[in-house]
Design a protein around this motif. Structure first.
Motif, PDB file in Angstrom:
ATOM      1  N   PHE A 449     -10.654  -5.310 -10.798  1.00  0.00           N
ATOM      2  CA  PHE A 449      -9.558  -6.022 -10.133  1.00  0.00           C
ATOM      3  C   PHE A 449      -8.704  -5.053  -9.320  1.00  0.00           C
ATOM      4  CE2 PHE A 449      -5.121  -7.655 -10.291  1.00  0.00           C
ATOM      5  CZ  PHE A 449      -5.312  -8.793  -9.520  1.00  0.00           C
ATOM      6  N   LYS A 450      -8.384  -3.915  -9.909  1.00  0.00           N
ATOM      7  CA  LYS A 450      -7.570  -2.921  -9.198  1.00  0.00           C
ATOM      8  C   LYS A 450      -8.305  -2.422  -7.953  1.00  0.00           C
ATOM      9  CE  LYS A 450      -5.050   1.417  -9.981  1.00  0.00           C
ATOM     10  NZ  LYS A 450      -4.711   2.466 -10.977  1.00  0.00           N
ATOM     11  N   GLU A 451      -9.603  -2.171  -8.076  1.00  0.00           N
ATOM     12  CA  GLU A 451     -10.400  -1.731  -6.933  1.00  0.00           C
ATOM     13  C   GLU A 451     -10.435  -2.808  -5.850  1.00  0.00           C
ATOM     14  OE1 GLU A 451     -15.064  -0.718  -6.023  1.00  0.00           O
ATOM     15  OE2 GLU A 451     -14.241  -0.093  -7.962  1.00  0.00           O
ATOM     16  N   SER A 452     -10.507  -4.069  -6.288  1.00  0.00           N
ATOM     17  CA  SER A 452     -10.554  -5.163  -5.311  1.00  0.00           C
ATOM     18  C   SER A 452      -9.263  -5.243  -4.498  1.00  0.00           C
ATOM     19  CB  SER A 452     -10.828  -6.495  -6.007  1.00  0.00           C
ATOM     20  OG  SER A 452      -9.676  -6.983  -6.677  1.00  0.00           O
ATOM     21  N   LEU A 453      -8.139  -4.906  -5.125  1.00  0.00           N
ATOM     22  CA  LEU A 453      -6.871  -4.921  -4.396  1.00  0.00           C
ATOM     23  C   LEU A 453      -6.866  -3.874  -3.290  1.00  0.00           C
ATOM     24  CD1 LEU A 453      -4.318  -5.322  -7.348  1.00  0.00           C
ATOM     25  CD2 LEU A 453      -5.072  -7.093  -5.746  1.00  0.00           C
ATOM     26  N   LEU A 454      -7.517  -2.739  -3.536  1.00  0.00           N
ATOM     27  CA  LEU A 454      -7.572  -1.668  -2.542  1.00  0.00           C
ATOM     28  C   LEU A 454      -8.610  -1.959  -1.456  1.00  0.00           C
ATOM     29  CD1 LEU A 454      -7.361   1.465  -4.884  1.00  0.00           C
ATOM     30  CD2 LEU A 454      -5.623   0.706  -3.260  1.00  0.00           C
ATOM     31  N   MET A 455      -9.773  -2.470  -1.867  1.00  0.00           N
ATOM     32  CA  MET A 455     -10.895  -2.600  -0.946  1.00  0.00           C
ATOM     33  C   MET A 455     -11.014  -3.993  -0.318  1.00  0.00           C
ATOM     34  SD  MET A 455     -11.829   0.462  -1.210  1.00  0.00           S
ATOM     35  CE  MET A 455     -13.280   0.391  -0.156  1.00  0.00           C
ATOM     36  N   ALA A 456     -10.447  -4.999  -0.988  1.00  0.00           N
ATOM     37  CA  ALA A 456     -10.580  -6.371  -0.469  1.00  0.00           C
ATOM     38  C   ALA A 456      -9.350  -7.194  -0.827  1.00  0.00           C
ATOM     39  CB  ALA A 456     -11.856  -7.012  -1.023  1.00  0.00           C
ATOM     40  N   GLY A 457      -8.190  -6.589  -0.633  1.00  0.00           N
ATOM     41  CA  GLY A 457      -6.945  -7.260  -0.993  1.00  0.00           C
ATOM     42  C   GLY A 457      -6.655  -8.463  -0.111  1.00  0.00           C
ATOM     43  N   PRO A 458      -5.700  -9.274  -0.497  1.00  0.00           N
ATOM     44  CA  PRO A 458      -5.351 -10.460   0.303  1.00  0.00           C
ATOM     45  C   PRO A 458      -4.958 -10.079   1.728  1.00  0.00           C
ATOM     46  CG  PRO A 458      -4.297 -10.548  -1.864  1.00  0.00           C
ATOM     47  CD  PRO A 458      -4.885  -9.177  -1.733  1.00  0.00           C
ATOM     48  N   ASP A 459      -5.517 -10.795   2.692  1.00  0.00           N
ATOM     49  CA  ASP A 459      -5.151 -10.546   4.082  1.00  0.00           C
ATOM     50  C   ASP A 459      -3.827 -11.248   4.396  1.00  0.00           C
ATOM     51  OD1 ASP A 459      -5.701 -13.261   4.554  1.00  0.00           O
ATOM     52  OD2 ASP A 459      -7.739 -12.855   5.222  1.00  0.00           O
ATOM     53  N   ALA A 460      -3.398 -11.162   5.638  1.00  0.00           N
ATOM     54  CA  ALA A 460      -2.076 -11.697   6.014  1.00  0.00           C
ATOM     55  C   ALA A 460      -1.981 -13.192   5.722  1.00  0.00           C
ATOM     56  CB  ALA A 460      -1.812 -11.413   7.490  1.00  0.00           C
ATOM     57  N   ALA A 461      -3.039 -13.932   6.012  1.00  0.00           N
ATOM     58  CA  ALA A 461      -3.015 -15.378   5.770  1.00  0.00           C
ATOM     59  C   ALA A 461      -3.004 -15.679   4.274  1.00  0.00           C
ATOM     60  CB  ALA A 461      -4.224 -16.033   6.430  1.00  0.00           C
ATOM     61  N   GLN A 462      -3.789 -14.936   3.515  1.00  0.00           N
ATOM     62  CA  GLN A 462      -3.855 -15.165   2.070  1.00  0.00           C
ATOM     63  C   GLN A 462      -2.539 -14.820   1.383  1.00  0.00           C
ATOM     64  OE1 GLN A 462      -7.279 -12.696   1.336  1.00  0.00           O
ATOM     65  NE2 GLN A 462      -8.654 -14.459   1.120  1.00  0.00           N
ATOM     66  N   GLN A 463      -1.800 -13.869   1.951  1.00  0.00           N
ATOM     67  CA  GLN A 463      -0.507 -13.507   1.370  1.00  0.00           C
ATOM     68  C   GLN A 463       0.517 -14.624   1.528  1.00  0.00           C
ATOM     69  OE1 GLN A 463       0.860  -9.543   2.501  1.00  0.00           O
ATOM     70  NE2 GLN A 463      -1.254  -8.844   2.612  1.00  0.00           N
ATOM     71  N   LYS A 464       0.231 -15.607   2.374  1.00  0.00           N
ATOM     72  CA  LYS A 464       1.092 -16.771   2.519  1.00  0.00           C
ATOM     73  C   LYS A 464       0.502 -18.004   1.840  1.00  0.00           C
ATOM     74  CE  LYS A 464       2.809 -15.128   6.997  1.00  0.00           C
ATOM     75  NZ  LYS A 464       2.898 -15.407   8.459  1.00  0.00           N
ATOM     76  N   ASP A 465      -0.696 -17.835   1.266  1.00  0.00           N
ATOM     77  CA  ASP A 465      -1.411 -18.937   0.617  1.00  0.00           C
ATOM     78  C   ASP A 465      -1.073 -18.925  -0.870  1.00  0.00           C
ATOM     79  OD1 ASP A 465      -3.190 -20.711  -0.536  1.00  0.00           O
ATOM     80  OD2 ASP A 465      -4.971 -19.920   0.484  1.00  0.00           O
ATOM     81  N   ILE A 466      -0.104 -19.754  -1.281  1.00  0.00           N
ATOM     82  CA  ILE A 466       0.360 -19.750  -2.664  1.00  0.00           C
ATOM     83  C   ILE A 466      -0.771 -20.075  -3.633  1.00  0.00           C
ATOM     84  CG2 ILE A 466       1.946 -20.822  -4.305  1.00  0.00           C
ATOM     85  CD1 ILE A 466       3.293 -18.970  -2.318  1.00  0.00           C
ATOM     86  N   ASP A 467      -1.657 -20.991  -3.260  1.00  0.00           N
ATOM     87  CA  ASP A 467      -2.764 -21.363  -4.134  1.00  0.00           C
ATOM     88  C   ASP A 467      -3.641 -20.154  -4.435  1.00  0.00           C
ATOM     89  OD1 ASP A 467      -4.486 -23.353  -5.502  1.00  0.00           O
ATOM     90  OD2 ASP A 467      -5.898 -22.849  -3.907  1.00  0.00           O
ATOM     91  N   PHE A 468      -3.938 -19.360  -3.423  1.00  0.00           N
ATOM     92  CA  PHE A 468      -4.748 -18.151  -3.602  1.00  0.00           C
ATOM     93  C   PHE A 468      -4.007 -17.123  -4.458  1.00  0.00           C
ATOM     94  CE2 PHE A 468      -6.238 -13.944  -2.366  1.00  0.00           C
ATOM     95  CZ  PHE A 468      -7.622 -14.084  -2.390  1.00  0.00           C
ATOM     96  N   LEU A 469      -2.729 -16.914  -4.132  1.00  0.00           N
ATOM     97  CA  LEU A 469      -1.958 -15.890  -4.840  1.00  0.00           C
ATOM     98  C   LEU A 469      -1.722 -16.245  -6.304  1.00  0.00           C
ATOM     99  CD1 LEU A 469       0.712 -14.867  -2.175  1.00  0.00           C
ATOM    100  CD2 LEU A 469      -1.325 -13.597  -2.874  1.00  0.00           C
ATOM    101  N   LEU A 470      -1.636 -17.526  -6.617  1.00  0.00           N
ATOM    102  CA  LEU A 470      -1.440 -17.907  -8.014  1.00  0.00           C
ATOM    103  C   LEU A 470      -2.601 -17.445  -8.883  1.00  0.00           C
ATOM    104  CD1 LEU A 470       0.079 -21.509  -7.699  1.00  0.00           C
ATOM    105  CD2 LEU A 470       1.238 -19.442  -8.519  1.00  0.00           C
ATOM    106  N   THR A 471      -3.816 -17.540  -8.360  1.00  0.00           N
ATOM    107  CA  THR A 471      -4.974 -17.081  -9.135  1.00  0.00           C
ATOM    108  C   THR A 471      -4.990 -15.565  -9.238  1.00  0.00           C
ATOM    109  OG1 THR A 471      -6.216 -19.028  -8.439  1.00  0.00           O
ATOM    110  CG2 THR A 471      -7.480 -17.192  -9.312  1.00  0.00           C
ATOM    111  N   VAL A 472      -4.652 -14.871  -8.153  1.00  0.00           N
ATOM    112  CA  VAL A 472      -4.501 -13.410  -8.224  1.00  0.00           C
ATOM    113  C   VAL A 472      -3.454 -13.054  -9.284  1.00  0.00           C
ATOM    114  CG1 VAL A 472      -3.783 -11.346  -6.946  1.00  0.00           C
ATOM    115  CG2 VAL A 472      -5.240 -13.064  -5.842  1.00  0.00           C
ATOM    116  N   GLY A 473      -2.355 -13.809  -9.286  1.00  0.00           N
ATOM    117  CA  GLY A 473      -1.295 -13.571 -10.261  1.00  0.00           C
ATOM    118  C   GLY A 473      -1.745 -13.801 -11.684  1.00  0.00           C
TER     119      GLY A 473
END
Length: 563
Positions: A449-473
């Motif tokens: 998970f930590k590696e994914s944040l560095l190599m494939a972290g949320p892009d600009a659109a995903q950072q505004k996508d609450i549904d996506f971020l809730l699962t990351v959270g």
């Protein structure tokens, strides 16, 4: 780890605090299960409980900071946790009247208004309850949009006009701390009103419950300067800091509810014979109990450890602002899982009118939705993720902290901004100190998970996508959850079998959220690949599960509330 009304000695508390717990348990045990469930079904206002609280000055001792009330009065989070767990064990309504009183007092104790502080202390001593007038029907948790308006009258006084909605204790509160805006546009304001004043209009109880969750209206309610608690930014900070203190109690209510339900479930299953076998002989029933027991133990380990960080917090150590909302959000949602598993065990018995379980199944749903929904708290928690993983700070080791002292910092938390700057100690230390099969598997998931944040972290659109971020959270919070569980497992000498059983559940939960992340509409191929790698099958161990099952089965007949 489980509360037992007849055996738990509360040895971590001082003698007077122990007596509060014993007296409260004795009150409910004397009341009996039949009266408890009848009152719940018939929506009976809990006057008997409030009379007990008044006669023993329990709220006065628990909710009056040192120096304002009886000799043993102090705001001591350790004993508040124990008390709210006991209240949850017997019914959410009893927990709720304490909870909303505590919320109502927050803005008072945080203020510099000595008149209102002395008044609150006197009312507590006389057995009154309190209310927190924050939310509104049209705006809910959006307190930016408050329609409660305070207008200067020109003679040094003010009037307040507007409605509040979903306000517990609004029918009887000696002080209602009300949040609003100044009519002249000068900012927010917190002020104190009396629920019995003629300009305070009680509209209705908005829920079907023993609790009175009010809608009320102020109509040109007269205020003096002595009624004003906070103005401007200080009023905003008082609102959020009060919730910071009290959202923590929701996890303890959930722990209490689940514990009582657990006793009922094991008693029923162990004594029910179907198809020539006792229900507890069926492997799938044992598995449901083991998962529920592991989750409940983890809930309590985490909440206890969060207590240590709350009680030792300071202006330079604000780690509690991550752990505290997790007690509200993660512990309460885990409580729902516990009740779901136990309900599959207890089945139709859980609907019966004389069972505590029917109360538990109803009430457990409320706790994730109070003091900000899970979603609101998750949005808060995500702000801490960058520093948690990539910018740890240096902090002294925090011991188990049960000292009988006043938690003064909680009423002097300061501005609520700057959350993204808060640092945490290195989470990997807790994980590296534990070498167990499922913990090690969970470490693999963390690293991916930590590696994914560095190599494939949320892009600009995903950072505004609450549904996506809730699962990351959800993935992030499981890592924090596991960290504090491991810290406390070491402090409480929890055996390896129990720890590994907890992490068997956590590996499975992590995989479930990873699958959700994989299936999100907006997830990228790289994110999907990482999510797929995070899917891990927990490691089974027949000897371990048998050992845990033996512990659970030993609870057969351990506790049953007298009729």
């Amino acid at each position: 780890m489980l509360l037992h009304p007849g055996k738990t000695k509360f040895e971590h508390l001082d003698t007077e605090s122990q007596k509060i717990m014993f007296d409260t348990i004795a009150f409910f045990e004397k009341k009996g299960k039949n009266k408890l469930t009848d009152d719940d079904r018939n929506l009976v206002w809990y006057a008997d409980f409030l009379e007990f609280v008044k006669s023993e000055k329990i709220f006065a001792r628990l909710m009056t900071p040192a120096g304002y009330g009886p000799a043993d009065a102090r705001w001591d989070t350790s004993r508040i946790a124990a008390f709210t767990e006991v209240l949850g064990f017997y019914g959410l309504c009893y927990w709720y009247t304490y909870q909303v009183s505590s919320l109502g007092l927050g803005p008072v104790w945080m203020s510099g208004n000595e008149t209102q502080k002395q008044k609150a202390a006197a009312l507590l001593n006389d057995g009154h309850i309190f209310a927190f007038g924050l939310s509104e029907k049209e705006h809910g948790a959006d307190i930016y949009s408050s329609d409660m308006v305070v207008t200067a009258t020109g003679d040094g006084g003010f009037t307040a006009t507007g409605r509040k909605y979903y306000i517990g204790n609004g029918n009887k509160a000696g002080i209602v701390s009300v949040f609003g805006k100044m009519a002249d546009g000068s900012g927010y304001v917190f002020f104190a009103v009396d629920s019995q004043h003629p300009n305070y209009k009680l509209v209705k109880n908005v829920v079907d419950s023993q609790s009175y969750v009010s809608e009320f209206e102020l109509v040109n309610y007269p205020l003096t300067q002595n009624d004003i608690l906070h103005t401007g930014d200080a009023a905003w900070d008082a609102a959020l800091n009060t919730i910071n203190i009290n959202k923590y109690n929701l996890g303890w209510g959930s722990i209490g509810i689940c514990t009582h339900a657990f006793y009922e479930a094991i008693n029923h299953a162990a004594n029910r014979n179907l198809y020539g076998k006792f229900v507890t002989d069926f492997p799938h029933i044992q598995d449901l109990f083991i998962k529920a027991y592991a989750r409940l133990t983890a809930m309590k380990l985490f909440a206890l450890r969060a207590t240590d960080y709350m009680r030792t917090a300071s202006a330079t150590d604000r780690r509690y602002l991550l752990y505290n909302p997790m007690v509200k959000m993660k512990v309460t949602t885990q409580g729902e899982h516990v009740i779901n598993d136990l309900w599959d065990v207890i089945a139709a018995k859980g609907f019966e009118r004389d069972m505590y379980f029917k109360m538990a199944a109803k009430d457990i749903r409320a706790l994730p939705k109070l003091e900000g929904t899970v979603h609101v708290n998750m949005a808060l928690i995500i702000k801490f993720m960058p520093n948690y993983f990539f910018n740890p700070g240096q902090f002294p080791e925090i011991p188990t902290y049960n000292q009988p002292v006043n938690d003064s910092f909680l009423f002097n938390q300061g501005p609520t901004k700057g959350l993204g700057k808060i640092q945490f100690h290195d989470y990997s230390k807790a994980y590296d100190a534990c070498n167990l099969p499922n913990v090690n598997l969970f470490k693999e998931q963390i690293n991916l998970f930590k590696e994914s944040l560095l190599m494939a972290g949320p892009d600009a659109a995903q950072q505004k996508d609450i549904d996506f971020l809730l699962t990351v959270g959800e993935l992030f919070t499981l890592i924090v959850y596991g960290q504090l569980i491991l810290e406390n497992a070491a402090l409480y000498n929890i055996d390896d079998a129990m720890i590994d059983q907890i992490f068997e559940v956590m590996v499975s939960d992590f995989s479930g959220f990873a699958l959700q992340l994989h299936n999100k509409r907006s997830s990228t191929p790289a994110q999907m690949e990482y999510a797929f790698k995070m899917l891990k099958k927990p490691l089974a161990d027949a000897n371990r599960t048998q050992k845990i099952w033996n512990q659970i089965y030993s609870l057969k007949g351990a506790y049953e509330m007298a009729k």
